[in-house]
Motif scaffolding. Structure first.
Motif, PDB file in Angstrom:
ATOM      1  N   PHE A 270     -31.595   1.301 -33.572  1.00 16.88           N
ATOM      2  CA  PHE A 270     -33.004   1.078 -33.222  1.00 16.88           C
ATOM      3  C   PHE A 270     -33.553  -0.207 -33.828  1.00 16.88           C
ATOM      4  CE2 PHE A 270     -32.536   5.717 -32.737  1.00 16.88           C
ATOM      5  CZ  PHE A 270     -32.904   5.824 -31.402  1.00 16.88           C
ATOM      6  N   SER A 274     -37.505   2.638 -34.464  1.00 15.38           N
ATOM      7  CA  SER A 274     -37.020   3.903 -35.012  1.00 15.38           C
ATOM      8  C   SER A 274     -36.869   4.868 -33.852  1.00 15.38           C
ATOM      9  CB  SER A 274     -38.018   4.448 -36.030  1.00 15.38           C
ATOM     10  OG  SER A 274     -39.268   4.670 -35.384  1.00 15.38           O
ATOM     11  N   LYS A 275     -36.297   6.037 -34.136  1.00 10.88           N
ATOM     12  CA  LYS A 275     -36.071   7.017 -33.083  1.00 10.88           C
ATOM     13  C   LYS A 275     -37.386   7.375 -32.397  1.00 10.88           C
ATOM     14  CE  LYS A 275     -33.034  10.925 -32.248  1.00 10.88           C
ATOM     15  NZ  LYS A 275     -32.026  11.820 -32.841  1.00 10.88           N
ATOM     16  N   SER A 276     -38.463   7.404 -33.192  1.00  7.02           N
ATOM     17  CA  SER A 276     -39.753   7.765 -32.600  1.00  7.02           C
ATOM     18  C   SER A 276     -40.433   6.552 -31.938  1.00  7.02           C
ATOM     19  CB  SER A 276     -40.675   8.351 -33.682  1.00  7.02           C
ATOM     20  OG  SER A 276     -40.906   7.381 -34.682  1.00  7.02           O
ATOM     21  N   LYS A 277     -39.980   5.350 -32.290  1.00  8.75           N
ATOM     22  CA  LYS A 277     -40.513   4.134 -31.649  1.00  8.75           C
ATOM     23  C   LYS A 277     -39.341   3.290 -31.158  1.00  8.75           C
ATOM     24  CE  LYS A 277     -42.945   2.904 -35.305  1.00  8.75           C
ATOM     25  NZ  LYS A 277     -43.765   2.055 -36.192  1.00  8.75           N
ATOM     26  N   PRO A 278     -38.634   3.782 -30.097  1.00  2.00           N
ATOM     27  CA  PRO A 278     -37.395   3.109 -29.695  1.00  2.00           C
ATOM     28  C   PRO A 278     -37.630   1.851 -28.846  1.00  2.00           C
ATOM     29  CG  PRO A 278     -37.794   4.989 -28.275  1.00  2.00           C
ATOM     30  CD  PRO A 278     -38.917   4.970 -29.284  1.00  2.00           C
TER      31      PRO A 278
END
Lengths: 331, 331
Positions: A270, A274-278
């Motif tokens: 990423f 991040s996984k939550s903001k890919p």
């Protein structure tokens, strides 16, 4: 706007280029842009990307031209066009072949990062755990790049490799798009030590407007960004700073996934997200596209830069760097 | 020697190049040579050949330079060096990709044959039984070559394709290395009709000294060759003729086998040779290498050319052709 800089030169962009973007460049009075044409592409794929650009130079010759020299950038300004300068964010286009550096230079490449996030054949990237510095092949590549006038760009490289490159290179290098760590301690930003060595060797940093490089990310204010520039100017000198917006306009999220993952991982990397903001971050509201350079100009004036220094930061410093850097013996 | 031509320019050579050959070029006062860097090589292989040349330009920079323009040729003359101009004897380097023409031009290519003995994607070669003329892709390629300033060379092409190319091309074309059929009716030599159309369109033919293109082959006399040149000058005008020696020096027979057979046949193609003469022919005794251009100069004077015409044939005609041909809009 209270002041029009003599030149507006952007040290790096990677947009989904089309006529609309080129029209915005003209609207924003952008003189020159260093455009990324390879992240993980090999030689043949990079050539294909150059071919795509060659067609764009033909199809939009009223708006853009292909610049290989500082003179070409000046010609673009005189013709009310935007000069496009080719660069690579990685050394993948030269594969494992030193002789391809000259071939790529002949095709117009003027910037090449020695590594992109990961270890490359030449240098270490900023996301590796350890950095053994410039490799044996890397030393040969630096010498060849110096000989030709292909600028070494260490924007995505790790600290020791960057210091090595500054030391080994006989010509000034560039960090086309990054910010100081003193302002925002992202892995992609640069330490005081790097900034000082860069400036002392005659190099230049382009300040990034990519939200992940900014304090507060997408909420960063223009004033905060320009205050950072003022502090950097105090620390390393106003002649060694410019803009490298890292504008990535119009791409869908598959493109940022390609930039981060190339063909090197089965896991998903990423990068700065991040996984939550890919996906792509939202741009700051005061810099969404090429029409917004006027905001940066105004912001720099507002924090106290005089017009002479604003001219330097917005374009003249890059132009002078191009003059010294883009041919075998400068000039 | 009674006369030194202003320039000595050779329309084609394919030698086993090394420092010894470059020293002979200087000894022979050779200003410029169009060198073949591809017969059957694809794009990537052609780039590798360019890289080999790039190293030679570095290693022998006291003797040779890479010329991309007529100006570079004049610079070479002023510096007592020989200008090297890249060309292909086939269209294999561009593969099936129109956009590669500009890429190859950017890398220095200034001549490209549309076909080499066989049918290509663009045109028919001189050893095919039938010649359907320039292909659809060929028409696109001609337009692109015209746009950039990459010279169309029809030396190894068949008659109809050659006439088509002369007609379709908006710029003069070249037959870099061949002789008139009226003198020696080899399949590689050119008919009166082709020569006339070539000259009327402003093109140029370089007369070959490769024995298979000569009357009497390796026994051809200098006088006979120069008498042919005099007749050709009468028929198509002295401004449209030059030398294209086809000098192939220093190669072993595996190289001529590659030139003829590439990767296209399981049978052995002997080209202009035969099963009993499969290798390189012996050179004529008066033209063995680059030191022998003085013999040709003297031979032309001896058959009655004045020094002004000798200057044209030995180099000025090629230089003027380069001036008109090697950039987007001449000049």
């Amino acid at each position: 706007m209270t002041h029009n800089p003599i030149y507006i030169i952007d040290g790096l962009q990677y947009c989904r280029w089309d006529r609309g973007v080129f029209e915005q460049m003209r609207e924003g009075r952008v003189t020159a842009v260093h455009v990324t044409i390879a992240y993980w592409e090999n030689f043949r794929e990079t050539v294909a990307n150059m071919q795509t650009w060659n067609r764009m130079f033909e199809d939009h010759s009223d708006l853009i031209l292909h610049a290989r020299s500082a003179g070409d950038v000046r010609d673009a300004a005189a013709q009310d066009k935007t000069a496009i300068i080719f660069g690579f964010q990685n050394c993948s286009p030269m594969e494992d072949d030193l002789g391809l550096i000259e071939v790529l230079y002949d095709l117009g490449a003027r910037f090449m990062q020695l590594s992109y996030n990961n270890q490359s054949l030449l240098a270490t990237g900023c996301y590796e755990a350890d950095d053994p510095g410039i490799t044996r092949f890397g030393k040969q590549a630096i010498r060849e790049m110096n000989r030709l006038g292909l600028v070494i760009d260490m924007s995505h490289s790790a600290e020791r490799s960057t210091l090595d490159a500054i030391d080994l290179s006989e010509r000034p290098i560039a960090i086309t798009h990054a910010n100081p760590s003193f302002w925002e301690p992202a892995l992609r930003n640069k330490s005081d030590r790097v900034l000082k060595a860069l400036a002392e060797s005659g190099g230049i940093i382009g300040f990034s407007l990519y939200p992940f490089h900014l304090k507060g990310n997408s909420d960063c204010t223009l004033e905060d960004f320009c205050t950072m520039a003022a502090r950097a100017a105090e620390e390393i000198g106003v002649d060694h700073i410019g803009i490298g917006s890292d504008l990535c306009q119009g791409h869908d999220d598959s493109v940022v996934a390609w930039m981060r993952n190339g063909r090197w991982t089965r896991d998903t990397d990423f990068g700065e997200g991040s996984k939550s903001k890919p996906g792509w971050p939202d741009p700051v509201p005061w810099f969404k596209d090429n029409r917004d350079f006027g905001n940066v100009t105004q912001g720099l004036l507002d924090v106290g830069f005089d017009t002479e220094d604003v001219d330097k930061i917005m374009g003249l410093n890059w132009l002078h760097f191009f003059e010294e850097s883009f041919s075998a013996h400068g000039g």
